[in-house]
Design a protein around this motif. Structure first.
Motif, PDB file in Angstrom:
ATOM      1  N   GLU A 207      -8.089   5.336  -6.761  1.00 56.32           N
ATOM      2  CA  GLU A 207      -8.966   4.889  -5.666  1.00 56.32           C
ATOM      3  C   GLU A 207      -8.922   5.880  -4.507  1.00 56.32           C
ATOM      4  OE1 GLU A 207     -11.147   2.376  -5.333  1.00 56.32           O
ATOM      5  OE2 GLU A 207     -10.774   1.520  -7.312  1.00 56.32           O
ATOM      6  N   SER A 208      -7.754   6.423  -4.195  1.00 59.85           N
ATOM      7  CA  SER A 208      -7.673   7.416  -3.108  1.00 59.85           C
ATOM      8  C   SER A 208      -8.408   8.693  -3.489  1.00 59.85           C
ATOM      9  CB  SER A 208      -6.220   7.702  -2.730  1.00 59.85           C
ATOM     10  OG  SER A 208      -5.567   8.483  -3.699  1.00 59.85           O
ATOM     11  N   TRP A 209      -8.332   9.080  -4.759  1.00 59.20           N
ATOM     12  CA  TRP A 209      -9.064  10.259  -5.238  1.00 59.20           C
ATOM     13  C   TRP A 209     -10.571  10.025  -5.130  1.00 59.20           C
ATOM     14  CZ3 TRP A 209     -12.436  10.074  -9.394  1.00 59.20           C
ATOM     15  CH2 TRP A 209     -12.945  11.300  -9.817  1.00 59.20           C
ATOM     16  N   ALA A 210     -11.016   8.819  -5.417  1.00 60.69           N
ATOM     17  CA  ALA A 210     -12.447   8.504  -5.490  1.00 60.69           C
ATOM     18  C   ALA A 210     -13.124   8.396  -4.124  1.00 60.69           C
ATOM     19  CB  ALA A 210     -12.644   7.195  -6.252  1.00 60.69           C
TER      20      ALA A 210
ATOM     21  N   GLY B  29     -15.096   8.931  -1.052  1.00 54.60           N
ATOM     22  CA  GLY B  29     -16.071   9.931  -0.635  1.00 54.60           C
ATOM     23  C   GLY B  29     -16.782  10.655  -1.758  1.00 54.60           C
ATOM     24  N   LYS B  30     -16.422  10.372  -3.003  1.00 53.23           N
ATOM     25  CA  LYS B  30     -17.086  11.034  -4.128  1.00 53.23           C
ATOM     26  C   LYS B  30     -18.364  10.275  -4.482  1.00 53.23           C
ATOM     27  CE  LYS B  30     -13.245  13.485  -6.136  1.00 53.23           C
ATOM     28  NZ  LYS B  30     -12.467  13.482  -4.947  1.00 53.23           N
ATOM     29  N   PRO B  31     -19.360  10.973  -5.025  1.00 52.50           N
ATOM     30  CA  PRO B  31     -20.602  10.301  -5.428  1.00 52.50           C
ATOM     31  C   PRO B  31     -20.326   9.241  -6.488  1.00 52.50           C
ATOM     32  CG  PRO B  31     -20.772  12.695  -5.724  1.00 52.50           C
ATOM     33  CD  PRO B  31     -19.367  12.396  -5.317  1.00 52.50           C
ATOM     34  N   LEU B  32     -21.048   8.143  -6.380  1.00 48.17           N
ATOM     35  CA  LEU B  32     -20.849   7.041  -7.316  1.00 48.17           C
ATOM     36  C   LEU B  32     -21.764   7.167  -8.521  1.00 48.17           C
ATOM     37  CD1 LEU B  32     -20.602   4.014  -4.864  1.00 48.17           C
ATOM     38  CD2 LEU B  32     -18.764   5.412  -5.826  1.00 48.17           C
ATOM     39  N   ASN B  33     -21.249   6.758  -9.656  1.00 51.51           N
ATOM     40  CA  ASN B  33     -22.027   6.675 -10.873  1.00 51.51           C
ATOM     41  C   ASN B  33     -22.891   5.425 -10.760  1.00 51.51           C
ATOM     42  OD1 ASN B  33     -22.643   5.649 -13.584  1.00 51.51           O
ATOM     43  ND2 ASN B  33     -21.434   7.397 -14.282  1.00 51.51           N
ATOM     44  N   SER B  34     -24.174   5.545 -10.955  1.00 54.19           N
ATOM     45  CA  SER B  34     -25.075   4.401 -10.782  1.00 54.19           C
ATOM     46  C   SER B  34     -24.831   3.294 -11.803  1.00 54.19           C
ATOM     47  CB  SER B  34     -26.530   4.855 -10.839  1.00 54.19           C
ATOM     48  OG  SER B  34     -26.807   5.449 -12.088  1.00 54.19           O
ATOM     49  N   ASP B  35     -24.275   3.629 -12.967  1.00 45.98           N
ATOM     50  CA  ASP B  35     -24.008   2.619 -13.997  1.00 45.98           C
ATOM     51  C   ASP B  35     -22.785   1.766 -13.665  1.00 45.98           C
ATOM     52  OD1 ASP B  35     -26.165   3.370 -15.588  1.00 45.98           O
ATOM     53  OD2 ASP B  35     -24.973   4.874 -16.641  1.00 45.98           O
ATOM     54  N   SER B  36     -21.721   2.404 -13.177  1.00 45.82           N
ATOM     55  CA  SER B  36     -20.461   1.679 -12.990  1.00 45.82           C
ATOM     56  C   SER B  36     -20.166   1.344 -11.529  1.00 45.82           C
ATOM     57  CB  SER B  36     -19.301   2.515 -13.538  1.00 45.82           C
ATOM     58  OG  SER B  36     -19.113   3.679 -12.746  1.00 45.82           O
ATOM     59  N   GLY B  37     -20.776   2.075 -10.601  1.00 44.51           N
ATOM     60  CA  GLY B  37     -20.455   1.881  -9.192  1.00 44.51           C
ATOM     61  C   GLY B  37     -19.156   2.555  -8.789  1.00 44.51           C
ATOM     62  N   LYS B  38     -18.549   3.290  -9.697  1.00 45.24           N
ATOM     63  CA  LYS B  38     -17.311   4.032  -9.439  1.00 45.24           C
ATOM     64  C   LYS B  38     -17.643   5.522  -9.401  1.00 45.24           C
ATOM     65  CE  LYS B  38     -14.354   0.551  -9.781  1.00 45.24           C
ATOM     66  NZ  LYS B  38     -13.486   0.143  -8.705  1.00 45.24           N
ATOM     67  N   ALA B  39     -16.733   6.303  -8.828  1.00 43.14           N
ATOM     68  CA  ALA B  39     -16.929   7.752  -8.779  1.00 43.14           C
ATOM     69  C   ALA B  39     -16.994   8.324 -10.189  1.00 43.14           C
ATOM     70  CB  ALA B  39     -15.795   8.413  -8.006  1.00 43.14           C
TER      71      ALA B  39
ATOM     72  N   GLY C  62     -15.998  10.235 -13.181  1.00 39.65           N
ATOM     73  CA  GLY C  62     -14.671  10.642 -13.620  1.00 39.65           C
ATOM     74  C   GLY C  62     -13.587   9.613 -13.358  1.00 39.65           C
ATOM     75  N   TYR C  63     -13.923   8.532 -12.666  1.00 39.85           N
ATOM     76  CA  TYR C  63     -12.946   7.504 -12.294  1.00 39.85           C
ATOM     77  C   TYR C  63     -12.198   6.955 -13.509  1.00 39.85           C
ATOM     78  CZ  TYR C  63     -11.134   3.164 -10.243  1.00 39.85           C
ATOM     79  OH  TYR C  63     -10.324   2.148  -9.824  1.00 39.85           O
ATOM     80  N   PHE C  64     -12.926   6.583 -14.535  1.00 41.96           N
ATOM     81  CA  PHE C  64     -12.295   5.954 -15.696  1.00 41.96           C
ATOM     82  C   PHE C  64     -11.513   6.963 -16.536  1.00 41.96           C
ATOM     83  CE2 PHE C  64     -15.772   3.088 -14.538  1.00 41.96           C
ATOM     84  CZ  PHE C  64     -15.026   1.955 -14.276  1.00 41.96           C
ATOM     85  N   ARG C  65     -12.010   8.201 -16.627  1.00 43.71           N
ATOM     86  CA  ARG C  65     -11.261   9.234 -17.355  1.00 43.71           C
ATOM     87  C   ARG C  65      -9.951   9.537 -16.650  1.00 43.71           C
ATOM     88  NH1 ARG C  65     -14.751  14.167 -17.813  1.00 43.71           N
ATOM     89  NH2 ARG C  65     -16.091  13.089 -16.341  1.00 43.71           N
ATOM     90  N   LEU C  66     -10.013   9.690 -15.320  1.00 46.67           N
ATOM     91  CA  LEU C  66      -8.800   9.965 -14.558  1.00 46.67           C
ATOM     92  C   LEU C  66      -7.822   8.797 -14.661  1.00 46.67           C
ATOM     93  CD1 LEU C  66      -7.024  11.579 -12.663  1.00 46.67           C
ATOM     94  CD2 LEU C  66      -8.451  10.795 -10.746  1.00 46.67           C
TER      95      LEU C  66
ATOM     96  N   PRO D 281     -10.991  19.606 -12.621  1.00 47.87           N
ATOM     97  CA  PRO D 281      -9.575  19.767 -12.292  1.00 47.87           C
ATOM     98  C   PRO D 281      -9.131  18.732 -11.253  1.00 47.87           C
ATOM     99  CG  PRO D 281     -10.863  21.365 -11.090  1.00 47.87           C
ATOM    100  CD  PRO D 281     -11.830  20.601 -11.974  1.00 47.87           C
ATOM    101  N   VAL D 282      -7.872  18.315 -11.357  1.00 50.30           N
ATOM    102  CA  VAL D 282      -7.281  17.416 -10.363  1.00 50.30           C
ATOM    103  C   VAL D 282      -5.954  18.025  -9.921  1.00 50.30           C
ATOM    104  CG1 VAL D 282      -6.351  15.118  -9.916  1.00 50.30           C
ATOM    105  CG2 VAL D 282      -8.363  15.385 -11.370  1.00 50.30           C
ATOM    106  N   ASP D 283      -5.803  18.196  -8.604  1.00 45.79           N
ATOM    107  CA  ASP D 283      -4.558  18.704  -8.026  1.00 45.79           C
ATOM    108  C   ASP D 283      -3.645  17.513  -7.748  1.00 45.79           C
ATOM    109  OD1 ASP D 283      -2.461  19.734  -6.566  1.00 45.79           O
ATOM    110  OD2 ASP D 283      -3.724  20.736  -5.073  1.00 45.79           O
TER     111      ASP D 283
END
Length: 95
Positions: A24-27, A29-39, A41-45, A81-83
């Motif tokens: 959630e902290s990573w997500a 300010g990131k653009p939301l996926n219109s299907d899920s309402g989540k950023a 890459g949210y579910f993959r991460l 990539p994720v730092d």
């Protein structure tokens, strides 16, 4: 009953709250996926990080590429990539 699955489910329940908080902290300010309402890459991460902490009982360090994915229409979603040094700063796994 399969003890391995029981242990796996216990680990998943144990780590899911902190993994969700980190993602959630990573997500933010990131653009939301219109299907899920989540950023995007949210579910993959979430899946990657949960699997990592369940296997290693620690948070990842450094930069790791998230795997390429597919959306519900089968379209390719690129790796990213994720730092984790920056992302997990201040987070601690539950004891």
């Amino acid at each position: 009953m399969n003890n391995t699955k029981t242990e796996g489910e216990k680990l998943k329940a144990h780590y899911t709250p902190v993994v969700t908080e980190i993602v959630e902290s990573w997500a933010e300010g990131k653009p939301l996926n219109s299907d899920s309402g989540k950023a995007n890459g949210y579910f993959r991460l979430t899946a990657w990080l949960l699997e990592y902490v369940m296997l290693h009982n620690s948070l990842p360090k450094g930069v790791h590429p998230m795997p390429e994915g597919r959306d519900r229409f089968g379209r390719t979603e690129p790796s990213f990539p994720v730092d984790f040094d920056a992302l997990t700063d201040g987070f601690v796994l539950p004891g």
